[in-house]
Design a protein around this motif. Structure first.
Motif, short mmCIF file in Angstrom:
data_model
loop_
_atom_site.label_atom_id
_atom_site.label_comp_id
_atom_site.label_asym_id
_atom_site.label_seq_id
_atom_site.Cartn_x
_atom_site.Cartn_y
_atom_site.Cartn_z
N THR A 156 50.73 31.67 29.12
CA THR A 156 51.98 32.38 29.40
C THR A 156 51.83 33.87 29.14
O THR A 156 52.40 34.70 29.87
CB THR A 156 53.12 31.81 28.54
OG1 THR A 156 53.29 30.42 28.83
CG2 THR A 156 54.42 32.53 28.80
N GLY A 157 51.06 34.22 28.12
CA GLY A 157 50.80 35.62 27.84
C GLY A 157 50.14 36.31 29.01
O GLY A 157 50.47 37.45 29.36
N PHE A 158 49.22 35.60 29.67
CA PHE A 158 48.54 36.16 30.84
C PHE A 158 49.50 36.31 32.01
O PHE A 158 49.49 37.33 32.72
CB PHE A 158 47.38 35.24 31.23
CG PHE A 158 46.69 35.62 32.50
CD1 PHE A 158 45.86 36.72 32.56
CD2 PHE A 158 46.86 34.86 33.65
CE1 PHE A 158 45.22 37.07 33.74
CE2 PHE A 158 46.22 35.19 34.83
CZ PHE A 158 45.40 36.30 34.87
N CYS A 159 50.34 35.32 32.20
CA CYS A 159 51.26 35.33 33.34
C CYS A 159 52.42 36.30 33.16
O CYS A 159 53.10 36.65 34.14
CB CYS A 159 51.82 33.92 33.56
SG CYS A 159 50.59 32.70 34.06
N SER A 160 52.65 36.76 31.94
CA SER A 160 53.82 37.58 31.66
C SER A 160 53.59 39.07 31.89
O SER A 160 54.53 39.86 31.78
CB SER A 160 54.27 37.37 30.21
OG SER A 160 53.30 37.84 29.30
N PRO A 167 51.95 42.26 34.42
CA PRO A 167 51.73 42.49 35.86
C PRO A 167 50.27 42.75 36.23
O PRO A 167 49.94 42.80 37.41
CB PRO A 167 52.60 43.71 36.16
CG PRO A 167 52.65 44.45 34.85
CD PRO A 167 52.66 43.39 33.79
N TYR A 168 49.40 42.94 35.25
CA TYR A 168 47.98 43.19 35.55
C TYR A 168 47.14 42.28 34.65
O TYR A 168 47.60 41.84 33.58
CB TYR A 168 47.64 44.66 35.29
CG TYR A 168 48.18 45.23 34.01
CD1 TYR A 168 47.45 45.14 32.82
CD2 TYR A 168 49.44 45.83 33.97
CE1 TYR A 168 47.96 45.66 31.64
CE2 TYR A 168 49.95 46.34 32.79
CZ TYR A 168 49.20 46.24 31.63
OH TYR A 168 49.71 46.73 30.45
N PRO A 169 45.93 41.93 35.07
CA PRO A 169 45.13 40.94 34.34
C PRO A 169 44.63 41.44 32.98
O PRO A 169 43.84 42.39 32.92
CB PRO A 169 43.97 40.65 35.29
CG PRO A 169 43.86 41.86 36.14
CD PRO A 169 45.24 42.38 36.30
N MET A 170 45.08 40.79 31.93
CA MET A 170 44.63 41.11 30.58
C MET A 170 43.99 39.88 29.95
O MET A 170 44.42 38.75 30.17
CB MET A 170 45.81 41.56 29.70
CG MET A 170 46.39 42.89 30.08
SD MET A 170 47.69 43.44 28.92
CE MET A 170 46.72 43.69 27.42
N LEU A 171 42.95 40.11 29.15
CA LEU A 171 42.36 39.03 28.39
C LEU A 171 43.34 38.64 27.28
O LEU A 171 44.02 39.51 26.71
CB LEU A 171 41.03 39.45 27.77
CG LEU A 171 39.83 39.57 28.72
CD1 LEU A 171 39.93 40.82 29.60
CD2 LEU A 171 38.52 39.61 27.92
N GLN A 172 43.40 37.36 26.96
CA GLN A 172 44.31 36.86 25.94
C GLN A 172 43.48 36.10 24.89
O GLN A 172 42.76 35.17 25.24
CB GLN A 172 45.34 35.90 26.55
CG GLN A 172 46.03 36.43 27.79
CD GLN A 172 47.07 37.48 27.50
OE1 GLN A 172 47.79 37.39 26.50
NE2 GLN A 172 47.19 38.48 28.37
N PHE A 231 40.09 34.48 30.02
CA PHE A 231 39.41 35.55 30.75
C PHE A 231 39.92 35.58 32.19
O PHE A 231 39.86 34.56 32.89
CB PHE A 231 37.89 35.32 30.76
CG PHE A 231 37.25 35.39 29.41
CD1 PHE A 231 36.76 36.59 28.92
CD2 PHE A 231 37.14 34.25 28.62
CE1 PHE A 231 36.16 36.66 27.67
CE2 PHE A 231 36.54 34.30 27.37
CZ PHE A 231 36.05 35.50 26.89
N PRO A 232 40.41 36.72 32.67
CA PRO A 232 40.82 36.85 34.07
C PRO A 232 39.63 36.67 35.00
O PRO A 232 38.47 36.81 34.60
CB PRO A 232 41.38 38.27 34.15
CG PRO A 232 41.72 38.64 32.75
CD PRO A 232 40.69 37.95 31.90
N ALA A 233 39.91 36.40 36.27
CA ALA A 233 38.87 36.12 37.24
C ALA A 233 37.88 37.27 37.42
O ALA A 233 36.72 37.04 37.77
CB ALA A 233 39.50 35.75 38.58
N ASP A 234 38.32 38.50 37.19
CA ASP A 234 37.39 39.61 37.37
C ASP A 234 36.32 39.65 36.29
O ASP A 234 35.39 40.45 36.37
CB ASP A 234 38.15 40.95 37.44
CG ASP A 234 38.95 41.24 36.20
OD1 ASP A 234 38.36 41.57 35.16
OD2 ASP A 234 40.19 41.12 36.25
N CYS A 235 36.42 38.77 35.28
CA CYS A 235 35.38 38.65 34.25
C CYS A 235 34.34 37.59 34.61
O CYS A 235 33.32 37.47 33.93
CB CYS A 235 35.99 38.29 32.90
SG CYS A 235 37.02 39.58 32.16
#
Length: 211
Positions: free
Chosen positions: A117-121, A123-128, A143-147
């Motif tokens: 939920t932290g990732f989805c909340s 607007p830009y991809p952050m590691l959680q 890890f977001p997909a760009d990782c």
């Protein structure tokens, strides 16, 4: 949440257990690996589990569960081999992957969902990264997909620490209750101590000893 995957690295050797397999120890009446997989499945996300091979005894602990089992023939190279192969075999279109250690029995489905939920909340991809209540970093980590490309190049037994370090400018902590983000069980002594605490707290059913 269906475009976020959960990867459970379970191809290690349990070398610190001195002959026992920590992932086959019993938690809530089932092998720990099955318990962790069921915890992950309950999020509704795609769940992948790495194993040394498809015929490994751990595979029986996953029988009947809707998980993707990924063989890691080079598991002796360390955690990086599980992450490389696991991330490389994820279904297309995943926006992120949660790395969920297989030996942390106090983590709950709600904890994983909180990280997602932290990732989805934002607007830009952050590691959680999950942490303890006092802010000590722990697990699981998203890890977001760009990782993914960086994770596909990992080596050694340091897991994804280098990826975390290189992305610390966009790393967000997610505080979980108590110490559950840190508690892992990888020695006989750790298991004995944990079971003793469960008994003291009246939770014998949760941490029944292995048969």
């Amino acid at each position: 949440m269906r475009d976020i995957a959960i990867l459970i690295p379970a191809a290690g050797s349990s070398s610190r257990m001195r002959g026992k397999d920590k992932l086959l120890e019993t938690v809530c009446g089932v092998p720990l690996l099955r318990h962790m997989a069921m915890t992950a499945i309950a999020t509704g996300a795609h769940v992948s589990v790495t194993l040394p091979d498809h015929d490994h005894p751990r595979a029986k602990a996953l029988a009947g569960l809707p998980v993707q089992v990924i063989s890691v023939p080079d598991a002796d190279e360390g955690m990086s081999s599980s992450l490389r192969r696991g991330v490389g075999m994820l279904p297309r279109g995943m926006r992120a992957v949660v790395i969920l250690p297989a030996d942390m029995p106090e983590l709950e489905t709600s904890d994983i969902l909180q990280v997602m939920t932290g990732f989805c909340s934002v607007p830009y991809p952050m590691l959680q990264q999950a942490s303890t209540e006092d802010g000590t970093p722990g697990h699981p980590v998203l890890f977001p997909a760009d990782c993914f490309s960086a994770m596909a190049q990992l080596t050694g037994d340091q897991g994804a620490r280098e990826v975390l370090r290189s992305n610390k400018h966009r790393l967000r902590q997610v505080a979980l209750p108590g110490e559950r983000a840190l508690l892992d069980l990888d020695t006989p002594e750790a298991w004995d101590a944990w079971r003793g605490e469960c008994s003291d707290n009246g939770d014998e059913k949760i941490c029944m000893p292995a048969e």
